[in-house]
Design a protein around this motif. Structure first.
Motif, PDB file in Angstrom:
ATOM      1  N   ARG A   1      36.493  46.167  -8.796  1.00  0.00           N
ATOM      2  CA  ARG A   1      35.663  45.579  -7.735  1.00  0.00           C
ATOM      3  C   ARG A   1      34.298  45.111  -8.246  1.00  0.00           C
ATOM      4  O   ARG A   1      33.528  44.559  -7.462  1.00  0.00           O
ATOM      5  CB  ARG A   1      35.496  46.585  -6.584  1.00  0.00           C
ATOM      6  CG  ARG A   1      36.809  46.843  -5.845  1.00  0.00           C
ATOM      7  CD  ARG A   1      36.659  47.838  -4.712  1.00  0.00           C
ATOM      8  NE  ARG A   1      36.054  47.272  -3.524  1.00  0.00           N
ATOM      9  CZ  ARG A   1      36.734  46.736  -2.505  1.00  0.00           C
ATOM     10  NH1 ARG A   1      38.040  46.708  -2.526  1.00  0.00           N
ATOM     11  NH2 ARG A   1      36.114  46.256  -1.459  1.00  0.00           N
TER      12      ARG A   1
ATOM     13  N   PRO B   1      31.724  42.859  -9.186  1.00  0.00           N
ATOM     14  CA  PRO B   1      31.822  41.453  -8.779  1.00  0.00           C
ATOM     15  C   PRO B   1      31.598  40.437  -9.894  1.00  0.00           C
ATOM     16  O   PRO B   1      32.015  39.295  -9.764  1.00  0.00           O
ATOM     17  CB  PRO B   1      30.735  41.325  -7.709  1.00  0.00           C
ATOM     18  CG  PRO B   1      29.779  42.434  -7.979  1.00  0.00           C
ATOM     19  CD  PRO B   1      30.581  43.544  -8.592  1.00  0.00           C
TER      20      PRO B   1
ATOM     21  N   LEU C   1      36.519  31.591  -7.281  1.00  0.00           N
ATOM     22  CA  LEU C   1      36.664  31.590  -5.828  1.00  0.00           C
ATOM     23  C   LEU C   1      36.980  30.185  -5.310  1.00  0.00           C
ATOM     24  O   LEU C   1      37.732  30.022  -4.364  1.00  0.00           O
ATOM     25  CB  LEU C   1      35.415  32.159  -5.166  1.00  0.00           C
ATOM     26  CG  LEU C   1      35.251  33.671  -5.415  1.00  0.00           C
ATOM     27  CD1 LEU C   1      33.911  34.166  -4.884  1.00  0.00           C
ATOM     28  CD2 LEU C   1      36.391  34.475  -4.799  1.00  0.00           C
TER      29      LEU C   1
ATOM     30  N   ARG D   1      40.658  29.762  -5.869  1.00  0.00           N
ATOM     31  CA  ARG D   1      41.412  30.613  -4.937  1.00  0.00           C
ATOM     32  C   ARG D   1      41.404  30.010  -3.545  1.00  0.00           C
ATOM     33  O   ARG D   1      42.416  30.044  -2.846  1.00  0.00           O
ATOM     34  CB  ARG D   1      40.812  32.027  -4.885  1.00  0.00           C
ATOM     35  CG  ARG D   1      41.111  32.858  -6.113  1.00  0.00           C
ATOM     36  CD  ARG D   1      41.060  34.343  -5.814  1.00  0.00           C
ATOM     37  NE  ARG D   1      42.198  34.741  -4.987  1.00  0.00           N
ATOM     38  CZ  ARG D   1      42.823  35.914  -5.081  1.00  0.00           C
ATOM     39  NH1 ARG D   1      42.432  36.810  -5.959  1.00  0.00           N
ATOM     40  NH2 ARG D   1      43.825  36.203  -4.283  1.00  0.00           N
ATOM     41  N   ARG D   2      40.260  29.478  -3.134  1.00  0.00           N
ATOM     42  CA  ARG D   2      40.139  28.842  -1.829  1.00  0.00           C
ATOM     43  C   ARG D   2      41.119  27.675  -1.690  1.00  0.00           C
ATOM     44  O   ARG D   2      41.797  27.526  -0.677  1.00  0.00           O
ATOM     45  CB  ARG D   2      38.721  28.289  -1.677  1.00  0.00           C
ATOM     46  CG  ARG D   2      37.955  28.742  -0.479  1.00  0.00           C
ATOM     47  CD  ARG D   2      36.583  28.075  -0.514  1.00  0.00           C
ATOM     48  NE  ARG D   2      35.532  29.018  -0.842  1.00  0.00           N
ATOM     49  CZ  ARG D   2      34.976  29.843   0.035  1.00  0.00           C
ATOM     50  NH1 ARG D   2      35.378  29.855   1.281  1.00  0.00           N
ATOM     51  NH2 ARG D   2      34.032  30.680  -0.329  1.00  0.00           N
TER      52      ARG D   2
ATOM     53  N   ALA E   1      44.705  28.943  -1.702  1.00  0.00           N
ATOM     54  CA  ALA E   1      45.002  29.644  -0.449  1.00  0.00           C
ATOM     55  C   ALA E   1      45.415  28.676   0.647  1.00  0.00           C
ATOM     56  O   ALA E   1      46.174  29.032   1.544  1.00  0.00           O
ATOM     57  CB  ALA E   1      43.787  30.466   0.000  1.00  0.00           C
TER      58      ALA E   1
ATOM     59  N   PHE F   1      48.281  45.935  -7.432  1.00  0.00           N
ATOM     60  CA  PHE F   1      47.996  44.499  -7.271  1.00  0.00           C
ATOM     61  C   PHE F   1      46.536  44.215  -7.580  1.00  0.00           C
ATOM     62  O   PHE F   1      46.012  43.167  -7.194  1.00  0.00           O
ATOM     63  CB  PHE F   1      48.299  44.055  -5.836  1.00  0.00           C
ATOM     64  CG  PHE F   1      49.755  44.092  -5.462  1.00  0.00           C
ATOM     65  CD1 PHE F   1      50.667  43.266  -6.097  1.00  0.00           C
ATOM     66  CD2 PHE F   1      50.210  44.941  -4.459  1.00  0.00           C
ATOM     67  CE1 PHE F   1      52.014  43.286  -5.739  1.00  0.00           C
ATOM     68  CE2 PHE F   1      51.558  44.965  -4.101  1.00  0.00           C
ATOM     69  CZ  PHE F   1      52.459  44.139  -4.735  1.00  0.00           C
TER      70      PHE F   1
ATOM     71  N   GLN G   1      42.354  44.911  -7.271  1.00  0.00           N
ATOM     72  CA  GLN G   1      41.480  44.794  -6.100  1.00  0.00           C
ATOM     73  C   GLN G   1      40.327  43.891  -6.502  1.00  0.00           C
ATOM     74  O   GLN G   1      40.190  43.529  -7.656  1.00  0.00           O
ATOM     75  CB  GLN G   1      40.959  46.169  -5.652  1.00  0.00           C
ATOM     76  CG  GLN G   1      41.924  46.877  -4.706  1.00  0.00           C
ATOM     77  CD  GLN G   1      41.269  47.966  -3.886  1.00  0.00           C
ATOM     78  OE1 GLN G   1      40.055  48.032  -3.750  1.00  0.00           O
ATOM     79  NE2 GLN G   1      42.092  48.828  -3.325  1.00  0.00           N
ATOM     80  N   GLY G   2      39.519  43.524  -5.521  1.00  0.00           N
ATOM     81  CA  GLY G   2      38.369  42.682  -5.833  1.00  0.00           C
ATOM     82  C   GLY G   2      38.777  41.239  -6.079  1.00  0.00           C
ATOM     83  O   GLY G   2      39.852  40.792  -5.669  1.00  0.00           O
ATOM     84  N   MET G   3      37.911  40.516  -6.788  1.00  0.00           N
ATOM     85  CA  MET G   3      38.044  39.067  -6.907  1.00  0.00           C
ATOM     86  C   MET G   3      39.394  38.620  -7.483  1.00  0.00           C
ATOM     87  O   MET G   3      39.873  37.531  -7.179  1.00  0.00           O
ATOM     88  CB  MET G   3      36.919  38.558  -7.806  1.00  0.00           C
ATOM     89  CG  MET G   3      36.767  37.070  -7.802  1.00  0.00           C
ATOM     90  SD  MET G   3      35.247  36.606  -8.623  1.00  0.00           S
ATOM     91  CE  MET G   3      35.586  37.134 -10.287  1.00  0.00           C
TER      92      MET G   3
ATOM     93  N   MET H   1      42.252  40.331  -7.133  1.00  0.00           N
ATOM     94  CA  MET H   1      43.375  40.894  -6.367  1.00  0.00           C
ATOM     95  C   MET H   1      44.527  39.889  -6.339  1.00  0.00           C
ATOM     96  O   MET H   1      44.323  38.693  -6.094  1.00  0.00           O
ATOM     97  CB  MET H   1      42.870  41.190  -4.953  1.00  0.00           C
ATOM     98  CG  MET H   1      43.941  41.365  -3.897  1.00  0.00           C
ATOM     99  SD  MET H   1      44.769  42.952  -3.979  1.00  0.00           S
ATOM    100  CE  MET H   1      46.300  42.551  -3.112  1.00  0.00           C
TER     101      MET H   1
ATOM    102  N   PRO I   1      51.364  39.272  -1.010  1.00  0.00           N
ATOM    103  CA  PRO I   1      52.222  39.149   0.172  1.00  0.00           C
ATOM    104  C   PRO I   1      53.643  38.689  -0.179  1.00  0.00           C
ATOM    105  O   PRO I   1      54.612  39.174   0.386  1.00  0.00           O
ATOM    106  CB  PRO I   1      51.507  38.090   1.025  1.00  0.00           C
ATOM    107  CG  PRO I   1      50.079  38.150   0.598  1.00  0.00           C
ATOM    108  CD  PRO I   1      50.137  38.470  -0.875  1.00  0.00           C
TER     109      PRO I   1
END
Lengths: 62, 416
Positions: free
Chosen positions: B70, B72, B108, B111-112, B115, B358, B360-362, B364, B369
């Protein structure tokens, strides 16, 4: 009381998958807390909080 | 005190030798419980053990691993970018995927965008396909009481799902399975250089394949994951051609072996606990927790990618400074007696099964799913089909999967 920080949320949808009656990623690409937030098991909501890649979900004061 | 397999001898009194065995001498292929004994020795030395030989801090406790994941501003890509600068084709590809970008803001951003394509609905759409593919595999096994659970079942499912998602035609799935196999060693914390040529060959094969596939998907405007990634945009920003190729390669390797190995490890564990297998069979409400508990107890990914710290990491009575590298051994965290009661016991009714399998954090897992959907769908059908499963031989280790504890063959005997 569950809160999603919209500035941090990246819309990964992991929360919606884990706790579908608590979270929904809307068309704006951001996860929103649904009104009936108590419908998922607490363990599922906790996992959703832990596993948010943006670390954007937290429990606020009730 | 020594512990041995055919290829590896580990001096349990020498932590440096333990770390070397884990990272470079296939300790993950040793007898079933041995790796956890090794993590237990390291954990007894304190919140982190500094390996001089590898220049990294090894974390085997739950709190330390969680804090590292986690953290960052930790950076996974220093080594990858260094290798890319030296001209490694695989490293150049990896260097543009979100796992290895230097700036967290860039991770990020990717990932955005991904997603927007990899939505909960996209994942749910794969449920029917998974059911269909698993149904075919079970039909092929009809009438047989003995088969290889990994090679004839589990290993065929995730690669087929990813190929379907990306819009890769079914006749090309076998070559994707082969490329995945060839790329797997590239995820190790310490690269075995004898594998470099096969990794580069697979990455080039995938590069050329996607470079041909992407323009065709772009033209047709397909509704699969690749088509959606091509169209994904945010405030005028899109994924570049290079990013699309790298991400598709990354999704294949991140989503194939991990899930087939998890499925195999879970069934191995369930088979060793027949009373609990019977309980899950009778009450499917237990299935979700039985999968999560198996991931905690025996999840295939033993360690996360090493993290280079750009913010200090505060552990219990120890601060690891900026510029240091930490290696979170999550399989050690999962058996930490300070976090889990009776951690070596597999219990499908365990209340706290929150695990780091899996991450955690950035970083993850983006595909968590999907992995969970594939596992619950396929294993639910295994429970429907087989009244009992017995592992008939010691599973054959798969030593070439980097941080994963792999199985390359697992003979089972089933009753229906």
């Amino acid at each position: 009381m569950i809160e999603v920080d919209e500035a941090l949320c990246i819309g990964s949808g992991n929360c919606e998958f884990l706790a579908p009656r608590t979270f929904r990623v809307e068309d704006d690409g951001i996860s929103h807390v649904l009104p009936d937030g108590a419908a998922d098991a607490d363990a599922a909501v906790s996992r959703a909080i832990d596993e948010c890649p943006a670390m954007a979900i937290r429990r606020g004061e009730p | 005190m020594m512990t041995t397999t055919a290829e590896t001898t580990v001096d349990l009194l020498d932590p440096e030798d333990i770390v070397d065995a884990i990272l470079a001498r296939h300790a993950l292929a040793m007898a079933y419980e041995v790796p956890w004994r090794l993590y237990g020795v390291l954990r007894s030395l304190g919140p982190a053990y500094r390996s001089e030989r590898y220049g990294m801090w090894v974390l085997t406790g739950f709190d330390g691993c969680l804090a590292a994941l986690r953290n960052p501003r930790s950076d996974l890509g220093r080594q990858v970018r260094a290798d890319a600068a030296k001209g490694s084709f695989n490293a150049m590809k990896k260097a543009s995927t979100m796992l290895y970008l230097e700036d967290p803001a860039h991770t990020l951003r990717q990932r955005r965008l991904v997603a927007k394509a990899f939505t909960p609905q996209t994942v749910q759409h794969m449920k029917d396909f998974t059911r269909q593919r698993v149904g075919e595999l079970l039909a092929d096994l009809a009438g047989r009481s003995r088969f290889d659970f990994f090679d004839e079942f589990a290993d065929h499912i995730p690669v087929a799902v990813i190929c379907q998602m990306l819009g890769v035609p079914r006749e090309d799935v076998p070559i994707f399975r082969e490329w995945t196999r060839m790329m797997a060693p590239s995820t190790a914390a310490v690269i075995d250089h004898s594998r470099t040529a096969q990794i580069e060959e697979a990455v080039r094969g995938l590069h050329d394949y996607y470079a041909d596939l992407i323009p065709r998907h772009r033209e047709k405007g397909t509704d699969d994951l690749l088509g959606r990634m091509i169209r994904a945009h945010e405030e005028g920003d899109r994924l570049s051609e290079m990013e699309l190729i790298s991400l598709s390669t990354f999704l294949l390797s991140a989503g194939s072996d991990t899930t087939s190995q998890a499925m195999t490890a879970i069934v191995r564990l369930w088979a060793a606990h027949p009373a609990q297998y019977e309980e899950i069979r009778r009450d499917r409400a237990l299935l979700g927790n039985a999968i999560e508990e198996a991931m905690r107890h025996s999840g295939p990914v033993h360690y996360a990618q090493p993290r280079y710290l750009r913010e200090p990491l505060e552990l219990d009575g120890l601060t690891i400074g900026v510029g240091e590298t930490v290696l979170p051994i999550v399989a050690g965290a999962h058996r930490d007696p300070d976090h889990f009661d009776d951690p070596d016991t597999f219990d499908i009714r365990r209340a706290d099964t929150r695990h780091l399998g899996f991450s955690q954090g950035m970083h993850m897992c983006l595909g968590a799913p999907l992995a969970r959907l594939e596992l619950s769908t396929a294993l639910g059908m295994v429970l429907d089909e087989f009244a009992s499963v017995t592992v008939t031989q010691d599973p054959v280790p798969y030593v070439d999967l980097g941080p994963m504890r792999g199985i390359s063959a697992m003979g089972v005997e089933v009753t229906r």
